[in-house]
Motif scaffolding. Structure first.
Motif, PDB file in Angstrom:
ATOM      1  N   VAL A  24       0.847  -1.196   0.000  1.00 45.86           N
ATOM      2  CA  VAL A  24       0.000   0.000   0.000  1.00 45.86           C
ATOM      3  C   VAL A  24       0.880   1.243   0.000  1.00 45.86           C
ATOM      4  O   VAL A  24       1.856   1.326   0.754  1.00 45.86           O
ATOM      5  CB  VAL A  24      -0.931   0.029   1.234  1.00 45.86           C
ATOM      6  CG1 VAL A  24      -1.703   1.352   1.300  1.00 45.86           C
ATOM      7  CG2 VAL A  24      -1.896  -1.151   1.213  1.00 45.86           C
ATOM      8  N   GLY A  25       0.541   2.180  -0.856  1.00 43.94           N
ATOM      9  CA  GLY A  25       1.136   3.512  -0.819  1.00 43.94           C
ATOM     10  C   GLY A  25       0.010   4.520  -0.680  1.00 43.94           C
ATOM     11  O   GLY A  25      -0.916   4.531  -1.496  1.00 43.94           O
ATOM     12  N   LEU A  26       0.047   5.336   0.371  1.00 42.02           N
ATOM     13  CA  LEU A  26      -1.047   6.266   0.655  1.00 42.02           C
ATOM     14  C   LEU A  26      -0.470   7.610   1.079  1.00 42.02           C
ATOM     15  O   LEU A  26       0.281   7.694   2.055  1.00 42.02           O
ATOM     16  CB  LEU A  26      -1.930   5.690   1.769  1.00 42.02           C
ATOM     17  CG  LEU A  26      -3.202   6.455   2.122  1.00 42.02           C
ATOM     18  CD1 LEU A  26      -4.182   6.457   0.954  1.00 42.02           C
ATOM     19  CD2 LEU A  26      -3.860   5.837   3.359  1.00 42.02           C
ATOM     20  N   ASN A  27      -0.823   8.659   0.341  1.00 41.41           N
ATOM     21  CA  ASN A  27      -0.358  10.000   0.688  1.00 41.41           C
ATOM     22  C   ASN A  27      -1.081  10.477   1.947  1.00 41.41           C
ATOM     23  O   ASN A  27      -2.295  10.667   1.931  1.00 41.41           O
ATOM     24  CB  ASN A  27      -0.635  10.978  -0.454  1.00 41.41           C
ATOM     25  CG  ASN A  27       0.123  10.638  -1.720  1.00 41.41           C
ATOM     26  OD1 ASN A  27       1.142   9.954  -1.669  1.00 41.41           O
ATOM     27  ND2 ASN A  27      -0.364  11.101  -2.846  1.00 41.41           N
ATOM     28  N   VAL A  28      -0.330  10.684   3.014  1.00 44.55           N
ATOM     29  CA  VAL A  28      -0.933  11.106   4.280  1.00 44.55           C
ATOM     30  C   VAL A  28      -0.739  12.602   4.500  1.00 44.55           C
ATOM     31  O   VAL A  28      -1.700  13.347   4.685  1.00 44.55           O
ATOM     32  CB  VAL A  28      -0.352  10.307   5.465  1.00 44.55           C
ATOM     33  CG1 VAL A  28      -0.966  10.783   6.781  1.00 44.55           C
ATOM     34  CG2 VAL A  28      -0.628   8.820   5.277  1.00 44.55           C
ATOM     35  N   THR A  29       0.509  13.071   4.455  1.00 43.61           N
ATOM     36  CA  THR A  29       0.757  14.503   4.653  1.00 43.61           C
ATOM     37  C   THR A  29       1.472  15.145   3.466  1.00 43.61           C
ATOM     38  O   THR A  29       1.677  16.354   3.462  1.00 43.61           O
ATOM     39  CB  THR A  29       1.593  14.743   5.930  1.00 43.61           C
ATOM     40  OG1 THR A  29       2.829  14.020   5.838  1.00 43.61           O
ATOM     41  CG2 THR A  29       0.835  14.294   7.167  1.00 43.61           C
ATOM     42  N   ASN A  30       1.867  14.370   2.481  1.00 47.77           N
ATOM     43  CA  ASN A  30       2.543  14.930   1.295  1.00 47.77           C
ATOM     44  C   ASN A  30       1.507  15.285   0.231  1.00 47.77           C
ATOM     45  O   ASN A  30       0.883  14.414  -0.361  1.00 47.77           O
ATOM     46  CB  ASN A  30       3.567  13.939   0.737  1.00 47.77           C
ATOM     47  CG  ASN A  30       2.955  12.597   0.387  1.00 47.77           C
ATOM     48  OD1 ASN A  30       2.322  11.966   1.229  1.00 47.77           O
ATOM     49  ND2 ASN A  30       3.133  12.158  -0.844  1.00 47.77           N
ATOM     50  N   GLU A  31       1.312  16.568  -0.014  1.00 48.85           N
ATOM     51  CA  GLU A  31       0.298  17.015  -0.968  1.00 48.85           C
ATOM     52  C   GLU A  31       0.757  16.886  -2.415  1.00 48.85           C
ATOM     53  O   GLU A  31      -0.051  17.005  -3.332  1.00 48.85           O
ATOM     54  CB  GLU A  31      -0.111  18.461  -0.672  1.00 48.85           C
ATOM     55  CG  GLU A  31      -0.774  18.621   0.687  1.00 48.85           C
ATOM     56  CD  GLU A  31      -1.458  19.968   0.851  1.00 48.85           C
ATOM     57  OE1 GLU A  31      -2.032  20.463  -0.137  1.00 48.85           O
ATOM     58  OE2 GLU A  31      -1.409  20.519   1.961  1.00 48.85           O
TER      59      GLU A  31
END
Length: 341
Positions: free
Chosen positions: A208-215
């Motif tokens: 899984v790759g999920l953008n959490v705080t990187n816009e």
């Protein structure tokens, strides 16, 4: 211990930290490692051997937030690694099922096909191992993971925004078959499942790759929640973290997987379809007319999932078809082919 620079030692080894929610978890993982050591330029450091945190991922915060009984209780972490997915896939025999590997930065993250991705700071990148005996369930596992991620984001939204109807506040959706999208059509993350058959079990490595705080380069979970907070006029909303979100994903995945293994995908399908983008979506297929050989357009409407796990669609006459990708494109909705049901 050799000095760590960017997650790798001076001898070229990538250092990976092994920790557990309990000492029993650590001992279980160590027994597996002693039987089947990992292959490649990696050195796994158990908790007992070092108290140094080799990654910026806050393991203590993660374990504090982690609920559930097994999933994610054994955690590998690294500051920089080529790919958590490749490591677990190639060393699946060295670790117990339920293990999770999280990295701060990946240089060669795995995508569909042979695609590799560089994943930046702020992105939650992890791989997790699940073992399943029933091979007929495998095509649906990516849907279970997608649903777990959606529900975990909603759960975190409820906590951070302190509102009960988080599913309405954060309208994140599933793009079939395995991508997570924010409002406005911006991709937040994706899922990859790879299977190893071993000892009469299908060991599935879920990446899984999920953008959490990187816009950048698209959007992130924090931005979605910030927009929701502004819309709902919630001040001082808490910012989600990789640690709290991974803990929430592990908890939801464990619950959903228990149902999935016991009863199949049917009990979860309603929730999956309620959280995807495609019910009623019009799709256009380009086919060769069998009579003339000329290309023709065929209009279909997506209605749900076929029993096989592919898309279920109907034409204007109400005839039902199964739609599946031709395997040649990254966007599965381009190049769909149909099979009459």
């Amino acid at each position: 211990m050799e000095k760590v620079q960017g997650g790798a030692s001076t001898s070229g080894l990538h250092l990976i930290h092994l920790r557990g929610k309990t000492q029993f978890d650590v001992d279980t993982a160590k027994r597996h490692l002693e039987k089947v050591p990992v292959e490649g330029p990696f050195h796994v450091v158990p908790e007992a051997a070092s108290t140094e945190n080799l990654a910026k991922f806050d393991v203590a915060r993660y374990f504090y937030a982690l609920q559930g009984f097994r999933f994610g209780h054994i955690l590998l972490s690294a500051e920089h690694i080529p790919s958590t997915q490749t490591f677990l896939y190639e060393n699946v025999k060295s670790f117990p099922t339920g293990i999770t590997f999280v990295a701060d930065v990946q240089g060669e993250g795995k995508g569909r096909g042979d695609n590799a991705w560089h994943s930046p700071h702020g992105c939650l990148m992890f791989s997790h191992v699940i073992s399943i005996a029933n091979g007929s369930l495998l095509p649906f596992l990516q849907y279970v993971v997608s649903l777990a991620i959606i529900e975990a984001i909603q759960q975190e939204a409820a906590r951070c925004l302190q509102v009960p109807n988080a599913s309405e506040a954060v309208d994140v959706k599933i793009k079939w078959p395995n991508d997570i999208y924010a409002p406005g059509g911006k991709k937040l993350g994706g899922i990859l499942c790879q299977t190893v058959f071993l000892d009469q079990q299908f060991h599935v490595v879920i990446g899984v790759g999920l953008n959490v705080t990187n816009e950048e380069p698209t959007s992130c979970v924090a931005a979605v929640m910030r927009d929701a907070a502004a819309r709902l006029q919630v001040s001082h909303a808490e910012v989600p973290t990789r640690e709290s979100l991974l803990a929430a994903i592990m908890a939801r995945l464990e619950v959903l997987t228990h149902t999935f293994v016991k009863d199949g995908f049917a009990p979860l399908q309603g929730a999956y379809l309620a959280n995807w983008l495609h019910t009623g979506q019009a799709v256009k297929l380009v086919e060769s007319d069998p009579a003339t050989g000329k290309e023709q357009e065929v209009q279909l409407q997506v209605m749900g999932l076929a029993p096989s796990g592919y898309l279920l669609a109907v034409d204007r006459a109400g005839k039902r078809f199964e739609l599946h990708p031709d395997g040649n494109r990254l966007d599965f909705f381009k190049g769909l082919v149909r099979k009459k049901l």
